[in-house]
Write a protein that holds these residues in place. Structure first.
Motif, short mmCIF file in Angstrom:
data_model
loop_
_atom_site.label_atom_id
_atom_site.label_comp_id
_atom_site.label_asym_id
_atom_site.label_seq_id
_atom_site.Cartn_x
_atom_site.Cartn_y
_atom_site.Cartn_z
N GLU A 133 0.83 -1.21 0.00
CA GLU A 133 0.00 0.00 0.00
C GLU A 133 0.86 1.26 0.00
O GLU A 133 0.56 2.22 -0.71
N ARG A 134 1.95 1.24 0.79
CA ARG A 134 2.86 2.39 0.84
C ARG A 134 3.49 2.62 -0.53
O ARG A 134 3.55 3.73 -1.03
N LYS A 135 3.93 1.54 -1.18
CA LYS A 135 4.54 1.65 -2.51
C LYS A 135 3.52 2.18 -3.52
O LYS A 135 3.86 3.03 -4.35
N ALA A 136 2.29 1.72 -3.46
CA ALA A 136 1.25 2.19 -4.39
C ALA A 136 1.00 3.68 -4.20
O ALA A 136 0.83 4.41 -5.19
N ARG A 137 0.98 4.15 -2.95
CA ARG A 137 0.79 5.59 -2.70
C ARG A 137 1.94 6.40 -3.30
O ARG A 137 1.74 7.44 -3.92
N PHE A 138 3.18 5.90 -3.12
CA PHE A 138 4.34 6.59 -3.67
C PHE A 138 4.29 6.61 -5.19
O PHE A 138 4.55 7.64 -5.82
N PRO A 154 6.49 10.78 -11.23
CA PRO A 154 6.31 11.00 -12.67
C PRO A 154 6.58 9.72 -13.45
O PRO A 154 7.30 8.84 -12.98
N SER A 155 6.06 9.65 -14.64
CA SER A 155 6.28 8.47 -15.49
C SER A 155 7.76 8.37 -15.86
O SER A 155 8.52 9.35 -15.77
N ALA A 156 8.16 7.19 -16.31
CA ALA A 156 9.55 6.99 -16.72
C ALA A 156 9.94 7.96 -17.82
O ALA A 156 11.03 8.53 -17.81
#
Length: 116
Positions: free
Chosen positions: A30-35, A40-42
């Protein structure tokens, strides 16, 4: 040979040695998804078609990681953090295998970001 004892997670579940509690794995995801939502996109970070070509040429000229494994990643020794001068500075590039880029290098950058 000694065996490590199971641990008790903060949620109260017993976790086997070397394992992770499902509640911790879920919280990390969940933390990774929030980050990721704020990142920005690659392409916006500079990883364009020009980068793809430069990366391929660099890996062709530098095909191995320091460990001897085939290099699959062009790593920026000094994180560019959006600075295109640092991004394109070839003296700042190093060939790494996926293992060394995704483990040790990322751990190093996290420590630096947290001031450890």
């Amino acid at each position: 040979m000694p065996v490590a004892a199971p641990k008790v997670c903060a949620c109260g579940k017993v976790v086997p040695p070397g394992g992770r509690c499902p509640c911790r794995a879920k919280a990390d995801a969940e933390r990774k998804a929030r980050f990721d939502k704020t990142r920005p996109s690659a392409r916006k970070r500079g990883y364009t078609g020009a980068w793809d070509k430069a990366r391929a040429a660099f890996l062709k000229a530098n095909p191995t990681c320091f460990c001897g494994a085939p290099a699959t990643v062009v790593d920026h020794r000094i994180p560019h953090k959006g600075d295109m001068a640092i991004f394109w500075d070839r003296s700042n590039w190093q060939p790494l295998c996926a293992h060394h880029h995704n483990s040790g290098k990322q751990r190093q950058e996290r420590r630096a970001a947290h001031g450890d």
